[in-house]
Scaffold this active site. Structure first.
Site, PDB file in Angstrom:
ATOM      1  N   HIS A  69       0.832  -1.206   0.000  1.00  0.00           N
ATOM      2  CA  HIS A  69       0.000   0.000   0.000  1.00  0.00           C
ATOM      3  C   HIS A  69       0.863   1.251   0.000  1.00  0.00           C
ATOM      4  O   HIS A  69       2.041   1.205   0.310  1.00  0.00           O
ATOM      5  CB  HIS A  69      -0.840   0.090   1.281  1.00  0.00           C
ATOM      6  CG  HIS A  69      -1.741  -1.040   1.542  1.00  0.00           C
ATOM      7  ND1 HIS A  69      -2.775  -1.384   0.716  1.00  0.00           N
ATOM      8  CD2 HIS A  69      -1.793  -1.914   2.571  1.00  0.00           C
ATOM      9  CE1 HIS A  69      -3.411  -2.413   1.213  1.00  0.00           C
ATOM     10  NE2 HIS A  69      -2.824  -2.765   2.338  1.00  0.00           N
ATOM     11  N   CYS A 170      -3.149  -0.329  10.002  1.00  0.00           N
ATOM     12  CA  CYS A 170      -4.103  -1.385   9.623  1.00  0.00           C
ATOM     13  C   CYS A 170      -5.055  -1.713  10.765  1.00  0.00           C
ATOM     14  O   CYS A 170      -6.135  -2.252  10.538  1.00  0.00           O
ATOM     15  CB  CYS A 170      -3.371  -2.669   9.224  1.00  0.00           C
ATOM     16  SG  CYS A 170      -2.328  -2.511   7.784  1.00  0.00           S
TER      17      CYS A 170
END
Length: 181
Positions: A69, A170
């Site tokens: 990401h 996350c």
């Protein structure tokens, strides 16, 4: 998650276009604008839907050439302060972000890309608080964070999360909402 957000009376926008993908790890909100990483988990259509939902903010896309990401190698460490990894893909992404933006950001470069994923909070009773990886995991990056003298630094272990390509952001959803009296 939807129920919790509804209970907080937050506006919820659902992506109904099945061709759109948008992963939270690819969305970096600077407080001024959004950068959206185009990666294996986020595509252009997902970025367009985000832009439609947040019309008051510029939304720019950034190719994620390496890593899972965008936030695998960068995050915000405070107002106007981007933490960025030192790898070539991370630095290339930063250059693209700087070229696309009308805003100027300070940068804090850490030697380890994964360590650039941190969580910034401005807490009424504590001020600037930064959760970051521990010195045991990334000793050189931890030394860089220690330069942030106006932040309360809280090292948090990422040893287990990193085994599944996870990072500190996350495991978090930050909501800027005052508690009801």
């Amino acid at each position: 998650m939807k129920k919790v957000l509804s209970d907080l009376n937050l506006n919820i926008v659902e992506m109904t276009d099945e061709s759109a993908t948008l992963d939270g790890g690819d969305v970096l909100f600077t407080g001024q604008e959004f950068f959206v990483g185009l990666s294996k988990r986020t595509n252009q259509r997902g970025a367009e839907i985000l832009a439609d939902a947040f019309k008051d903010y510029a939304v720019s896309t950034v190719p994620v050439l390496d890593g899972l990401h965008l936030k695998s190698f960068c995050s915000m460490a405070g107002p106007g302060l981007i933490v960025i990894g030192s790898s070539e893909p991370a630095q290339k992404a930063l250059k693209i972000m700087q070229q696309m933006s009308d805003h100027r950001y300070d940068k804090l470069t850490v030697p380890d890309d994964v360590a650039a994923n941190c969580i910034y909070m401005n807490l009424p009773s504590k001020g600037h608080v930064l959760l970051h990886c521990t010195p045991e995991e990334y000793p050189e990056s931890a030394k860089v964070f220690e330069k942030l003298k106006d932040h309360m630094l809280i090292p948090v272990s990422n040893i287990e999360k990193v085994k599944v390509d996870g990072a500190l952001t996350c495991c978090s959803v930050l909501i800027n909402k005052k508690a009801d009296a």
